[in-house]
Design a protein around this motif. Structure first.
Motif, mmCIF file in Angstrom:
data_model
loop_
_atom_site.group_PDB
_atom_site.id
_atom_site.type_symbol
_atom_site.label_atom_id
_atom_site.label_comp_id
_atom_site.label_asym_id
_atom_site.label_seq_id
_atom_site.Cartn_x
_atom_site.Cartn_y
_atom_site.Cartn_z
ATOM 1 N N LEU A 179 0.818 -1.216 0.000
ATOM 2 C CA LEU A 179 0.000 0.000 0.000
ATOM 3 C C LEU A 179 0.847 1.260 0.000
ATOM 4 C CD1 LEU A 179 -2.794 -1.019 2.558
ATOM 5 C CD2 LEU A 179 -2.777 -1.278 0.074
ATOM 6 N N VAL A 180 2.153 1.093 0.072
ATOM 7 C CA VAL A 180 3.072 2.230 0.038
ATOM 8 C C VAL A 180 3.849 2.180 -1.269
ATOM 9 C CG1 VAL A 180 3.307 2.385 2.531
ATOM 10 C CG2 VAL A 180 4.847 0.896 1.255
ATOM 11 N N SER A 181 4.309 3.336 -1.719
ATOM 12 C CA SER A 181 5.059 3.403 -2.968
ATOM 13 C C SER A 181 6.171 4.425 -2.839
ATOM 14 C CB SER A 181 4.140 3.759 -4.140
ATOM 15 O OG SER A 181 3.502 5.001 -3.914
ATOM 16 N N GLU A 182 7.139 4.314 -3.720
ATOM 17 C CA GLU A 182 8.298 5.203 -3.700
ATOM 18 C C GLU A 182 7.885 6.637 -4.032
ATOM 19 O OE1 GLU A 182 10.798 3.359 -6.535
ATOM 20 O OE2 GLU A 182 11.455 1.749 -5.192
ATOM 21 N N GLY A 183 8.434 7.588 -3.285
ATOM 22 C CA GLY A 183 8.172 8.991 -3.528
ATOM 23 C C GLY A 183 7.088 9.604 -2.660
ATOM 24 N N GLU A 184 6.228 8.764 -2.057
ATOM 25 C CA GLU A 184 5.151 9.311 -1.239
ATOM 26 C C GLU A 184 5.596 9.464 0.206
ATOM 27 O OE1 GLU A 184 2.639 5.337 0.189
ATOM 28 O OE2 GLU A 184 1.912 6.534 -1.506
ATOM 29 N N ARG A 185 4.801 10.176 0.990
ATOM 30 C CA ARG A 185 5.116 10.370 2.405
ATOM 31 C C ARG A 185 5.041 9.037 3.150
ATOM 32 N NH1 ARG A 185 1.617 14.639 5.731
ATOM 33 N NH2 ARG A 185 2.794 16.079 4.395
ATOM 34 N N PHE A 186 5.962 8.848 4.070
ATOM 35 C CA PHE A 186 5.969 7.623 4.876
ATOM 36 C C PHE A 186 4.680 7.507 5.668
ATOM 37 C CE2 PHE A 186 6.687 5.495 8.912
ATOM 38 C CZ PHE A 186 7.256 4.306 8.516
ATOM 39 N N ASN A 187 4.134 6.284 5.732
ATOM 40 C CA ASN A 187 2.913 6.020 6.480
ATOM 41 C C ASN A 187 3.055 4.673 7.171
ATOM 42 O OD1 ASN A 187 0.183 5.200 7.206
ATOM 43 N ND2 ASN A 187 -0.515 6.913 5.950
ATOM 44 N N GLY A 188 3.262 4.698 8.490
ATOM 45 C CA GLY A 188 3.463 3.469 9.248
ATOM 46 C C GLY A 188 2.254 2.557 9.235
ATOM 47 N N LYS A 189 1.053 3.144 9.228
ATOM 48 C CA LYS A 189 -0.161 2.334 9.213
ATOM 49 C C LYS A 189 -0.266 1.539 7.920
ATOM 50 C CE LYS A 189 -5.171 2.696 9.830
ATOM 51 N NZ LYS A 189 -6.320 3.624 10.065
ATOM 52 N N LYS A 190 0.011 2.189 6.789
ATOM 53 C CA LYS A 190 -0.018 1.497 5.503
ATOM 54 C C LYS A 190 1.077 0.435 5.423
ATOM 55 C CE LYS A 190 -2.088 5.057 2.540
ATOM 56 N NZ LYS A 190 -1.869 5.899 1.328
ATOM 57 N N MET A 191 2.216 0.708 6.035
ATOM 58 C CA MET A 191 3.321 -0.238 5.998
ATOM 59 C C MET A 191 2.973 -1.516 6.757
ATOM 60 S SD MET A 191 7.303 0.428 7.041
ATOM 61 C CE MET A 191 6.942 0.246 8.789
ATOM 62 N N ARG A 192 2.353 -1.361 7.925
ATOM 63 C CA ARG A 192 1.954 -2.536 8.713
ATOM 64 C C ARG A 192 0.840 -3.310 8.002
ATOM 65 N NH1 ARG A 192 3.083 1.311 12.676
ATOM 66 N NH2 ARG A 192 0.947 2.107 12.637
ATOM 67 N N ARG A 193 -0.071 -2.569 7.375
ATOM 68 C CA ARG A 193 -1.145 -3.224 6.623
ATOM 69 C C ARG A 193 -0.575 -3.982 5.424
ATOM 70 N NH1 ARG A 193 -5.790 -5.913 6.659
ATOM 71 N NH2 ARG A 193 -7.090 -5.496 4.822
ATOM 72 N N SER A 194 0.445 -3.434 4.791
ATOM 73 C CA SER A 194 1.088 -4.107 3.664
ATOM 74 C C SER A 194 1.695 -5.430 4.098
ATOM 75 C CB SER A 194 2.169 -3.201 3.066
ATOM 76 O OG SER A 194 1.614 -2.008 2.552
ATOM 77 N N GLU A 195 2.292 -5.453 5.273
ATOM 78 C CA GLU A 195 2.865 -6.696 5.786
ATOM 79 C C GLU A 195 1.774 -7.740 6.011
ATOM 80 O OE1 GLU A 195 4.984 -7.878 9.939
ATOM 81 O OE2 GLU A 195 6.044 -6.374 8.725
ATOM 82 N N GLU A 196 0.628 -7.320 6.533
ATOM 83 C CA GLU A 196 -0.484 -8.248 6.746
ATOM 84 C C GLU A 196 -0.984 -8.814 5.418
ATOM 85 O OE1 GLU A 196 -3.504 -6.199 8.852
ATOM 86 O OE2 GLU A 196 -2.332 -5.961 10.690
ATOM 87 N N LEU A 197 -1.112 -7.954 4.407
ATOM 88 C CA LEU A 197 -1.617 -8.402 3.113
ATOM 89 C C LEU A 197 -0.661 -9.386 2.451
ATOM 90 C CD1 LEU A 197 -3.035 -5.048 1.688
ATOM 91 C CD2 LEU A 197 -4.332 -6.968 2.636
ATOM 92 N N LEU A 198 0.633 -9.168 2.603
ATOM 93 C CA LEU A 198 1.609 -10.099 2.046
ATOM 94 C C LEU A 198 1.517 -11.461 2.731
ATOM 95 C CD1 LEU A 198 4.750 -7.817 1.589
ATOM 96 C CD2 LEU A 198 3.419 -8.902 -0.215
ATOM 97 N N LYS A 199 1.307 -11.467 4.033
ATOM 98 C CA LYS A 199 1.169 -12.733 4.756
ATOM 99 C C LYS A 199 -0.088 -13.482 4.317
ATOM 100 C CE LYS A 199 3.644 -11.209 8.919
ATOM 101 N NZ LYS A 199 3.528 -10.904 10.367
#
Length: 205
Positions: free
Chosen positions: A62-82
């Protein structure tokens, strides 16, 4: 910490300090917050994917290069990958760079087994001897596609089924699948042959 990290502060620290008042039996709590620098994402690095293609992992993030860092999206991305079911372990975390206003995102995975193969045999009073072979792979050739193949044969019955599903057509959120089947059943007076298929499309709500 989560609130600040969702607004670009990747390395915020929060230090709660308590002051006890014995007479009033109360405790004062002061939160000392050091948000640090608001950062954006520089590069996303992926490691451990010997089989799975990079785009299958990147399209899930849910995160991409160039955008503002978002810890919530990063944790959600880890869940989706699992949840994909392709990996035994998944870890997504930020790393500092030489630029204090930017961070790199490291996606470290450990791949697991996604294929299944089974063979069976049996005896039926109606169909006689029965043989079954089944093949299934939920990450076909590392593309994220699913393959199902079932072969059933017996003295009077034959049935074959092939199904392929792509969960992300052209890396979009649209899924598509195709199924083909062929069956042959021998009766006393006649033989019934069937050949058919189907198409499915989906979109997550």
């Amino acid at each position: 910490s989560e609130k600040y990290s969702s607004h670009g502060y990747a390395f915020v620290t929060v230090d709660p300090r308590s002051a006890i008042n014995q007479q009033s039996k109360t405790v004062d709590i002061n939160y000392y917050i050091a948000p640090g620098t608001q950062v954006s994402i520089n590069k996303i690095f992926i490691s451990g994917n010997d089989k799975t293609r990079d785009n299958v992992i990147r399209r899930t993030l849910l995160v991409s290069e160039g955008e503002r860092f978002n810890g919530k999206k990063m944790r959600r991305s880890e869940e989706l990958l699992k949840r994909l079911g392709y990996f035994q372990e998944v870890k997504v975390e930020p790393r500092t760079t030489q630029d204090p206003a930017k961070v790199d995102i490291l996606v470290a995975i450990k791949e697991g087994s996604t294929g299944q193969f089974s063979v069976g045999a049996g005896v039926s009073s109606n169909d006689g001897l029965l043989f079954n072979t089944s093949v299934r792979d939920t990450n076909l050739f590392g593309t994220g596609n699913t393959l199902n193949l079932d072969l059933n044969s017996g003295n009077i019955r034959e049935q074959y089924t092939l199904g392929v599903t792509n969960p992300r057509i052209f890396d979009t959120r649209v899924s598509a699948g195709a199924d083909l089947y062929s069956s042959k059943l021998q009766y006393d007076q006649f033989t019934r042959d069937q050949l058919g298929g189907g198409l499915t499309f989906g979109y997550p709500l």
